[in-house]
Design a protein around this motif. Structure first.
Motif, PDB file in Angstrom:
ATOM      1  N   ARG A  45       0.862  -1.189   0.000  1.00  9.82           N
ATOM      2  CA  ARG A  45       0.000   0.000   0.000  1.00  9.82           C
ATOM      3  C   ARG A  45       0.900   1.242   0.000  1.00  9.82           C
ATOM      4  O   ARG A  45       0.794   2.099   0.872  1.00  9.82           O
ATOM      5  N   CYS A  71      -9.072   3.120  -2.108  1.00 13.61           N
ATOM      6  CA  CYS A  71     -10.046   3.050  -1.027  1.00 13.61           C
ATOM      7  C   CYS A  71     -11.356   3.703  -1.464  1.00 13.61           C
ATOM      8  O   CYS A  71     -11.435   4.924  -1.614  1.00 13.61           O
ATOM      9  N   ARG A 108     -13.635   2.017   2.930  1.00  9.36           N
ATOM     10  CA  ARG A 108     -13.654   2.656   4.251  1.00  9.36           C
ATOM     11  C   ARG A 108     -15.089   2.939   4.638  1.00  9.36           C
ATOM     12  O   ARG A 108     -15.811   3.663   3.947  1.00  9.36           O
ATOM     13  N   MET A 136     -11.431  -0.790   5.869  1.00 10.74           N
ATOM     14  CA  MET A 136     -10.775   0.306   6.575  1.00 10.74           C
ATOM     15  C   MET A 136     -11.773   0.953   7.536  1.00 10.74           C
ATOM     16  O   MET A 136     -12.890   1.301   7.142  1.00 10.74           O
ATOM     17  N   VAL A 169      -7.540  -2.455   8.193  1.00 11.81           N
ATOM     18  CA  VAL A 169      -6.650  -1.312   8.384  1.00 11.81           C
ATOM     19  C   VAL A 169      -7.417  -0.273   9.189  1.00 11.81           C
ATOM     20  O   VAL A 169      -8.551   0.080   8.839  1.00 11.81           O
ATOM     21  N   PHE A 171      -7.619   3.552  11.450  1.00 13.58           N
ATOM     22  CA  PHE A 171      -7.149   4.928  11.418  1.00 13.58           C
ATOM     23  C   PHE A 171      -7.000   5.457  12.837  1.00 13.58           C
ATOM     24  O   PHE A 171      -7.904   5.292  13.665  1.00 13.58           O
ATOM     25  N   VAL A 203      -3.280   3.654   9.756  1.00 11.71           N
ATOM     26  CA  VAL A 203      -3.197   4.907   9.008  1.00 11.71           C
ATOM     27  C   VAL A 203      -3.184   6.067   9.999  1.00 11.71           C
ATOM     28  O   VAL A 203      -3.982   6.098  10.939  1.00 11.71           O
ATOM     29  N   ILE A 243       0.782   3.731   7.393  1.00 12.17           N
ATOM     30  CA  ILE A 243       0.498   4.593   6.250  1.00 12.17           C
ATOM     31  C   ILE A 243       0.454   6.044   6.723  1.00 12.17           C
ATOM     32  O   ILE A 243      -0.299   6.400   7.622  1.00 12.17           O
ATOM     33  N   ASP A 244       1.266   6.864   6.079  1.00 10.81           N
ATOM     34  CA  ASP A 244       1.544   8.224   6.537  1.00 10.81           C
ATOM     35  C   ASP A 244       0.459   9.221   6.121  1.00 10.81           C
ATOM     36  O   ASP A 244      -0.452   8.916   5.357  1.00 10.81           O
ATOM     37  N   TYR A 268       7.627   4.419   7.550  1.00 11.93           N
ATOM     38  CA  TYR A 268       6.288   4.201   6.990  1.00 11.93           C
ATOM     39  C   TYR A 268       6.395   3.366   5.729  1.00 11.93           C
ATOM     40  O   TYR A 268       7.370   3.441   4.981  1.00 11.93           O
ATOM     41  N   LYS A 271       1.670   5.922   1.918  1.00 13.69           N
ATOM     42  CA  LYS A 271       1.148   7.261   2.171  1.00 13.69           C
ATOM     43  C   LYS A 271      -0.247   7.395   1.565  1.00 13.69           C
ATOM     44  O   LYS A 271      -0.535   6.836   0.498  1.00 13.69           O
ATOM     45  N   GLN A 272      -1.099   8.142   2.219  1.00 25.25           N
ATOM     46  CA  GLN A 272      -2.419   8.447   1.676  1.00 25.25           C
ATOM     47  C   GLN A 272      -2.285   9.488   0.558  1.00 25.25           C
ATOM     48  O   GLN A 272      -1.502  10.431   0.684  1.00 25.25           O
TER      49      GLN A 272
END
Length: 342
Positions: A45, A71, A108, A136, A169, A171, A203, A243-244, A268, A271-272
């Motif tokens: 990811r 996502c 998500r 998510m 995953v 958050f 995340v 995930i950054d 990490y 990244k999103q």
């Protein structure tokens, strides 16, 4: 002498476990009690792109994108009066879209703080013939919320036969979540042993975190250094992906590259991203270099050759090799194998 013998013995024991579990990561810290409860293929990811679940036009473009993970979003990217449309559209798109085999098909749902919305998301989305590969869950603030997710997933999937648990995953988006992070992940790993999901990543939701603590976002994200480092450190302690934060100015390519490389140096794994133009920059930053790949290949081969000789600890390129370093090398090779088909 005792330390050296302990290290060699522990390395041998863990190597046997790794072979038996298809080389799933195991941390040295508890002999080690933190380990993946289930074996599954590694899901890269490097770039995790959000697509609003109510926007069918954008959703239909997903197969043409090169992101590791896309996502389909029911939460922040969707207005309150479009939530029902989003979950229904996502359910349809999961079945209709022919996605590349390398792409993580993720959804998500809404926050458990609004259990009615979150439960309805699960009921509708899990009716799809092709289930999402990754679920998510945003705004996880305490361990008990993961128990809610496990129970609701069991309910909505009670008539389905899954070949393996769905990947989860979560958050982290508030100060209280950061404080509880170790307990959240520990509980998530326990639930993963025989539950409907397997905890796979964390995340860092930077914008909501800033709002929660009253911080102002800066271009260098200096106000988030502590939180970013705690998230990645705790996630890696449990051998989870990290995930950054989002780089919100999607037109700032140089800033995105700089922040992506910084996140990769922190540890990490991805990244999103919020715009397709960000994907290639981010994925390049989170890909191992040629030199890193060669180092990993040579280290793993040297370790396996040394183990077959029956000897104890050894050095590689002038450094004593221990299990964390070996695991780092194996993770590099897992990433390389996973993205070869792109």
């Amino acid at each position: 002498m005792f330390n050296s013998c302990f290290r060699v013995s522990t390395m041998r024991n863990i190597l046997c476990l790794m072979r038996r579990r298809d080389a799933s990561p195991i941390t040295l810290s508890r002999t080690l009690c933190i380990q993946s409860p289930a074996v599954s293929a590694y899901t890269p990811r490097r770039a995790m792109l959000y697509v609003p679940g109510n926007d069918e036009r954008k959703l239909k473009k997903i197969p043409t994108l090169k992101a590791d993970c896309v996502c389909m979003d029911c939460e922040d990217g969707v207005a309150l009066n479009r939530k029902e449309e989003a979950r229904n559209t996502i359910c349809t798109m999961l079945d209709e879209l022919e996605l590349p085999s390398y792409m993580d098909r993720a959804v998500r749902i809404n926050s458990i703080d609004n259990p009615t919305l979150a439960e309805e998301d699960l009921k509708v989305i899990m009716k799809a013939k092709r289930l999402p590969a990754t679920l998510m869950v945003p705004k996880v603030n305490e361990p008990q919320q993961l128990h809610w997710v496990a129970e609701k997933l069991k309910e909505v999937l009670s008539d389905r036969q899954l070949s393996q648990p769905m990947k989860l995953v979560i958050f982290i988006e508030s100060a209280i979540a950061l404080i509880h992070l170790r307990e959240i992940l520990h509980h998530g790993m326990d639930l993963s042993k025989d539950g409907p999901f397997m905890l796979d990543g964390v995340v860092f939701g930077s914008d909501d975190f800033c709002a929660d603590i009253g911080a102002s976002r800066s271009s260098d994200a200096s106000e988030l250094i502590y939180a970013r480092q705690k998230v990645v450190t705790t996630a890696k302690a449990y051998r989870l992906q990290a995930i950054d934060l989002v780089h919100i100015d999607f037109k700032d390519s140089e800033g995105l590259k700089r922040q992506s490389l910084e996140g990769a140096r922190m540890g990490y794994t991805g990244k999103q991203v919020i715009h397709p133009n960000q994907i290639s920059i981010v994925q390049e930053a989170f890909s191992p270099s040629t030199e890193k790949i060669e180092w990993a290949q040579e280290l793993v081969k040297a370790f396996e050759d040394h183990q077959s000789s029956g000897k104890g600890a050894f050095t590689f390129r002038g450094s004593m090799i221990d299990m964390p370093l070996l695991l780092q090398a194996k993770n590099v090779l897992r990433m390389v194998d996973a993205v070869k088909q792109q």
